[in-house]
Motif scaffolding. Structure first.
Motif, PDB file in Angstrom:
ATOM      1  N   HIS A  50       0.844  -1.188   0.000  1.00 36.65           N
ATOM      2  CA  HIS A  50       0.000   0.000   0.000  1.00 36.65           C
ATOM      3  C   HIS A  50       0.875   1.233   0.000  1.00 36.65           C
ATOM      4  O   HIS A  50       1.933   1.257   0.601  1.00 36.65           O
ATOM      5  CB  HIS A  50      -0.896   0.048   1.248  1.00 36.65           C
ATOM      6  N   LYS A  51       0.400   2.291  -0.651  1.00 35.94           N
ATOM      7  CA  LYS A  51       1.116   3.561  -0.636  1.00 35.94           C
ATOM      8  C   LYS A  51       1.085   4.176   0.754  1.00 35.94           C
ATOM      9  O   LYS A  51       1.994   4.871   1.163  1.00 35.94           O
ATOM     10  CB  LYS A  51       0.470   4.508  -1.644  1.00 35.94           C
ATOM     11  N   ARG A  52       0.019   3.911   1.483  1.00 31.74           N
ATOM     12  CA  ARG A  52      -0.143   4.466   2.818  1.00 31.74           C
ATOM     13  C   ARG A  52      -0.160   3.346   3.853  1.00 31.74           C
ATOM     14  O   ARG A  52      -0.481   2.214   3.561  1.00 31.74           O
ATOM     15  CB  ARG A  52      -1.433   5.276   2.881  1.00 31.74           C
ATOM     16  N   ASN A  53       0.160   3.722   5.064  1.00 27.31           N
ATOM     17  CA  ASN A  53       0.218   2.782   6.178  1.00 27.31           C
ATOM     18  C   ASN A  53      -1.166   2.712   6.828  1.00 27.31           C
ATOM     19  O   ASN A  53      -1.671   3.714   7.301  1.00 27.31           O
ATOM     20  CB  ASN A  53       1.264   3.291   7.175  1.00 27.31           C
ATOM     21  N   TYR A  54      -1.760   1.538   6.860  1.00 25.79           N
ATOM     22  CA  TYR A  54      -3.073   1.353   7.473  1.00 25.79           C
ATOM     23  C   TYR A  54      -2.995   0.483   8.726  1.00 25.79           C
ATOM     24  O   TYR A  54      -3.987  -0.068   9.151  1.00 25.79           O
ATOM     25  CB  TYR A  54      -4.044   0.700   6.488  1.00 25.79           C
ATOM     26  N   TRP A  55      -1.823   0.344   9.294  1.00 17.91           N
ATOM     27  CA  TRP A  55      -1.629  -0.609  10.373  1.00 17.91           C
ATOM     28  C   TRP A  55      -2.602  -0.465  11.534  1.00 17.91           C
ATOM     29  O   TRP A  55      -3.159  -1.459  11.994  1.00 17.91           O
ATOM     30  CB  TRP A  55      -0.189  -0.550  10.856  1.00 17.91           C
ATOM     31  N   PHE A  57      -5.657   0.587  11.649  1.00 19.37           N
ATOM     32  CA  PHE A  57      -6.991   0.119  11.266  1.00 19.37           C
ATOM     33  C   PHE A  57      -6.992  -1.397  11.140  1.00 19.37           C
ATOM     34  O   PHE A  57      -7.948  -2.070  11.521  1.00 19.37           O
ATOM     35  CB  PHE A  57      -7.419   0.751   9.946  1.00 19.37           C
ATOM     36  N   LEU A  58      -5.904  -1.931  10.605  1.00 17.80           N
ATOM     37  CA  LEU A  58      -5.798  -3.380  10.479  1.00 17.80           C
ATOM     38  C   LEU A  58      -5.695  -4.057  11.843  1.00 17.80           C
ATOM     39  O   LEU A  58      -6.104  -5.201  11.995  1.00 17.80           O
ATOM     40  CB  LEU A  58      -4.588  -3.744   9.624  1.00 17.80           C
ATOM     41  N   SER A  59      -5.155  -3.343  12.828  1.00 18.59           N
ATOM     42  CA  SER A  59      -5.021  -3.954  14.154  1.00 18.59           C
ATOM     43  C   SER A  59      -6.380  -4.275  14.758  1.00 18.59           C
ATOM     44  O   SER A  59      -6.514  -5.248  15.503  1.00 18.59           O
ATOM     45  CB  SER A  59      -4.211  -3.055  15.086  1.00 18.59           C
ATOM     46  N   ALA A  60      -7.399  -3.477  14.451  1.00 18.52           N
ATOM     47  CA  ALA A  60      -8.748  -3.787  14.933  1.00 18.52           C
ATOM     48  C   ALA A  60      -9.270  -5.071  14.276  1.00 18.52           C
ATOM     49  O   ALA A  60      -9.862  -5.919  14.943  1.00 18.52           O
ATOM     50  CB  ALA A  60      -9.696  -2.634  14.662  1.00 18.52           C
ATOM     51  N   LEU A 100      -9.505  -8.231   5.607  1.00 20.37           N
ATOM     52  CA  LEU A 100      -9.191  -6.860   5.992  1.00 20.37           C
ATOM     53  C   LEU A 100      -7.695  -6.669   6.215  1.00 20.37           C
ATOM     54  O   LEU A 100      -7.211  -5.541   6.196  1.00 20.37           O
ATOM     55  CB  LEU A 100      -9.970  -6.458   7.242  1.00 20.37           C
ATOM     56  N   GLY A 101      -6.959  -7.738   6.400  1.00 20.81           N
ATOM     57  CA  GLY A 101      -5.513  -7.619   6.546  1.00 20.81           C
ATOM     58  C   GLY A 101      -4.808  -7.372   5.236  1.00 20.81           C
ATOM     59  O   GLY A 101      -3.717  -6.835   5.208  1.00 20.81           O
ATOM     60  N   SER A 102      -5.409  -7.747   4.137  1.00 17.46           N
ATOM     61  CA  SER A 102      -4.768  -7.537   2.839  1.00 17.46           C
ATOM     62  C   SER A 102      -5.451  -6.462   2.003  1.00 17.46           C
ATOM     63  O   SER A 102      -4.923  -6.049   0.989  1.00 17.46           O
ATOM     64  CB  SER A 102      -4.758  -8.851   2.057  1.00 17.46           C
ATOM     65  N   TRP A 103      -6.611  -6.004   2.427  1.00 21.55           N
ATOM     66  CA  TRP A 103      -7.345  -5.000   1.650  1.00 21.55           C
ATOM     67  C   TRP A 103      -8.055  -4.069   2.602  1.00 21.55           C
ATOM     68  O   TRP A 103      -8.838  -4.513   3.445  1.00 21.55           O
ATOM     69  CB  TRP A 103      -8.354  -5.709   0.747  1.00 21.55           C
ATOM     70  N   TRP A 104      -7.755  -2.791   2.518  1.00 21.66           N
ATOM     71  CA  TRP A 104      -8.436  -1.797   3.339  1.00 21.66           C
ATOM     72  C   TRP A 104      -9.063  -0.789   2.406  1.00 21.66           C
ATOM     73  O   TRP A 104      -8.362  -0.092   1.677  1.00 21.66           O
ATOM     74  CB  TRP A 104      -7.470  -1.106   4.301  1.00 21.66           C
ATOM     75  N   PRO A 105     -10.399  -0.695   2.384  1.00 24.76           N
ATOM     76  CA  PRO A 105     -11.066   0.216   1.449  1.00 24.76           C
ATOM     77  C   PRO A 105     -10.729   1.675   1.736  1.00 24.76           C
ATOM     78  O   PRO A 105     -10.705   2.105   2.878  1.00 24.76           O
ATOM     79  CB  PRO A 105     -12.556  -0.042   1.709  1.00 24.76           C
ATOM     80  N   GLU A 106     -10.449   2.404   0.679  1.00 26.97           N
ATOM     81  CA  GLU A 106     -10.128   3.828   0.803  1.00 26.97           C
ATOM     82  C   GLU A 106     -11.280   4.600   1.443  1.00 26.97           C
ATOM     83  O   GLU A 106     -11.055   5.553   2.178  1.00 26.97           O
ATOM     84  CB  GLU A 106      -9.816   4.417  -0.576  1.00 26.97           C
ATOM     85  N   ALA A 107     -12.500   4.213   1.173  1.00 27.24           N
ATOM     86  CA  ALA A 107     -13.659   4.934   1.710  1.00 27.24           C
ATOM     87  C   ALA A 107     -13.800   4.767   3.218  1.00 27.24           C
ATOM     88  O   ALA A 107     -14.476   5.560   3.859  1.00 27.24           O
ATOM     89  CB  ALA A 107     -14.934   4.460   1.016  1.00 27.24           C
TER      90      ALA A 107
END
Length: 163
Positions: A50-55, A57-60, A100-107
């Protein structure tokens, strides 16, 4: 039985709660420095393409999946005849982690994160400010006179756009 429930709390539920608290702090914008990092505590994010870090959100999602997988163990131990329930808990837990660990929706990103990205932020650009000028003004975090200066600059820019 009580030992099993106590161990389920400390091994299954407590890590999930910690993941949810971390995600809530990130979601609410109270903790924002994580967006600039490409690694959390020296460990790169699990899915770093990912271009951005979503860690956070993924932790939930990982915490929820972890809790369900440990619920599988508890149900399987306490009620060995309930195979369908135990396996359902396991599959839902693993599914949440994988999806959700491999895909986090931008919205699904919070508004402050969307604003930060609109200002040019990603984890490779560490110079993008975490807070907008408006947020700093609202929080009273600017030095005396800086808020008025920023507002005058914004008004000038708006007038130039109108011309």
């Amino acid at each position: 039985m009580l030992d099993t429930l106590i161990s389920f709390f400390f091994i299954g539920i407590l890590p999930a709660i910690l993941g949810w608290v971390y995600a809530w702090l990130a979601w609410s914008g109270r903790y924002r420095r994580w967006v600039r990092t490409s690694a959390i505590a020296g460990i790169p994010p699990m899915f770093s393409w990912h271009k951005r870090n979503y860690w956070p959100f993924l932790s939930a999602a990982i915490g929820t999946g972890w809790m369900l997988m440990w619920a599988f163990s508890a149900v399987d131990y306490l009620y060995p005849d309930q195979d369908v329930l135990a396996e359902t808990l396991l599959m839902v837990g693993v599914g949440i982690i994988l999806v959700l660990g491999s895909w986090w929706p931008e919205a699904w990103r919070p508004q402050w994160h969307k604003d930060w990205v609109a200002r040019g932020g990603d984890r490779n650009r560490t110079g993008t400010p975490l807070f907008s000028d408006e947020e700093l003004i609202d929080r009273g975090k600017l030095p005396h006179g800086a808020a008025e200066k920023i507002q005058r600059q914004q008004e000038r820019a708006a007038r130039k756009k109108r011309r």
